[in-house]
Every structure is written in C-alpha cells, then in structure tokens.
Design an enzyme around this catalytic site. Sequence first.
Site, PDB file in Angstrom:
ATOM      1  N   SER A 144      30.124  61.517  45.553  1.00  0.00           N
ATOM      2  CA  SER A 144      31.383  60.759  45.555  1.00  0.00           C
ATOM      3  C   SER A 144      31.180  59.262  45.727  1.00  0.00           C
ATOM      4  CB  SER A 144      32.308  61.276  46.674  1.00  0.00           C
ATOM      5  OG  SER A 144      31.843  60.871  47.946  1.00  0.00           O
ATOM      6  N   LYS A 181      32.370  56.886  53.448  1.00  0.00           N
ATOM      7  CA  LYS A 181      33.441  56.500  52.516  1.00  0.00           C
ATOM      8  C   LYS A 181      33.831  55.039  52.718  1.00  0.00           C
ATOM      9  CE  LYS A 181      34.446  60.438  50.441  1.00  0.00           C
ATOM     10  NZ  LYS A 181      33.167  61.038  50.838  1.00  0.00           N
TER      11      LYS A 181
END
Length: 226
Positions: A144, A181
Amino acid sequence: MDSPIASVKERLNKALSEKGVTAAELSRRTGISKGSISQYKNGVVNPKQDRIYLIANALGVSEAWLMGYDVSMSKSEDSPRPKSSRSALPPEAFSVPDLSGLKKIPILGSSACGIPIEAVRQYDYIEVDSALRADFALYAEGKSMTGCGILDGSMVFFQETPAVSNGEIAAVTVDNSTTIKRFYQYGDTVVLKACNPDFDDQEYSGDELRDIHVFGKAVACITGLN
C-alpha cells in the site's frame, strides 16, 4: 572544483554494477558493515571522507568521481588520500572498520502497509550511521505504500514521536496492531492514507480514536539489504 553533478548513491551503484561487485563483497573489502553499505546505496546517508577513500580504493575508481564530480571514473595513481588523521596509516589499516560513526537502533519487527497487523516486538538491532536521526526501524509488509518508495520488505527508519504533521508518514498502532501510513487528522477524525490507489483510506473517529497512537515519524527507507 565545480559542484557535483551526481549523487554518491548514483555513482556507487554505477561502480558496483560496472565492476560486478556485490554489497557484501564491498563490505568484505573495506571492513564497512553491510548495513552501512546498504544505507550508502540507497542514499539514506552519505559516507564520510575516510569511507569515500576506502570504497573508491576497493572499487578502483576516483574518489572525486565517486563523490559526484565531473571527472574520470578511473582512479589516478597520484590521487591524494583524504586529509585526515588516518592518512598516514598503511593501506592495510583501512580494512579495519571505523565504528565511531555508528550507532545501534532496535528493529521492532514488521508493520503492515495495508491492514494493521500484530503489535511490534523488539527482536534485533541494526548498526546505522550516527548521522541518521532515527530511534528505531520496522520492516514494511504489503504494497500500500509503494507510491512513497516503501516496498514490501523495506526497512523503514523512524524518529520516536507521539505526534506528526498532516501528510507525514507515521508508524501507528491501531488497537495494539501497527501500520505505516500517511497520517491526517481533521478534528475528531483520523485518516490513515496509503500511497497506492488500490488501497482504501482507513478512517477512525469518536471512541475509535482511543485506540489510535502515533509512535514514530518516518525519516528514511532502505529498499533492500543485499
């Protein structure tokens, strides 16, 4: 001398490729740790002058070329050694690693680049250049964050901190699991955003925020240690 036209990272990787030398072999020839060689290859930090000499000598290239200057790649026989307290030592002395510029930081385990996975547990240490302002490292898992250069298996280095600015890449615990993230907070809503459009944002608000904790800000990444 004019300003460099290339980075040490670019020149080092070019020399390794053209000379057919692996990072492990360069480590053996110079006495510099594999971890430090990997940091130089990935541009995390630049080697100090004495290590520039060691690497250039091991690869048979010009020190100035390795530093990025517009000069011949070939090593001149009359190239001066770097000016340092070690310059008077015999060549064989340079095979001894200089550990004064290194520090050890813990590798806290693996962290998901996707859905949060198990909480980190300290299990190993890595030696890094003391110029790297990092307190711990995590291995990334998943895809991701590939758009930010963090690949599956990358080692990501973090400064320990309980807060980051919006948009910074953070190590975050989510209900005792961890993830890497981009972090955003808008009022009572936290958004953990991937750097890959194939992955959805993770949003948390209200009572869920009690389980969200930032514990590090990403400062560097190594995409491979071989």
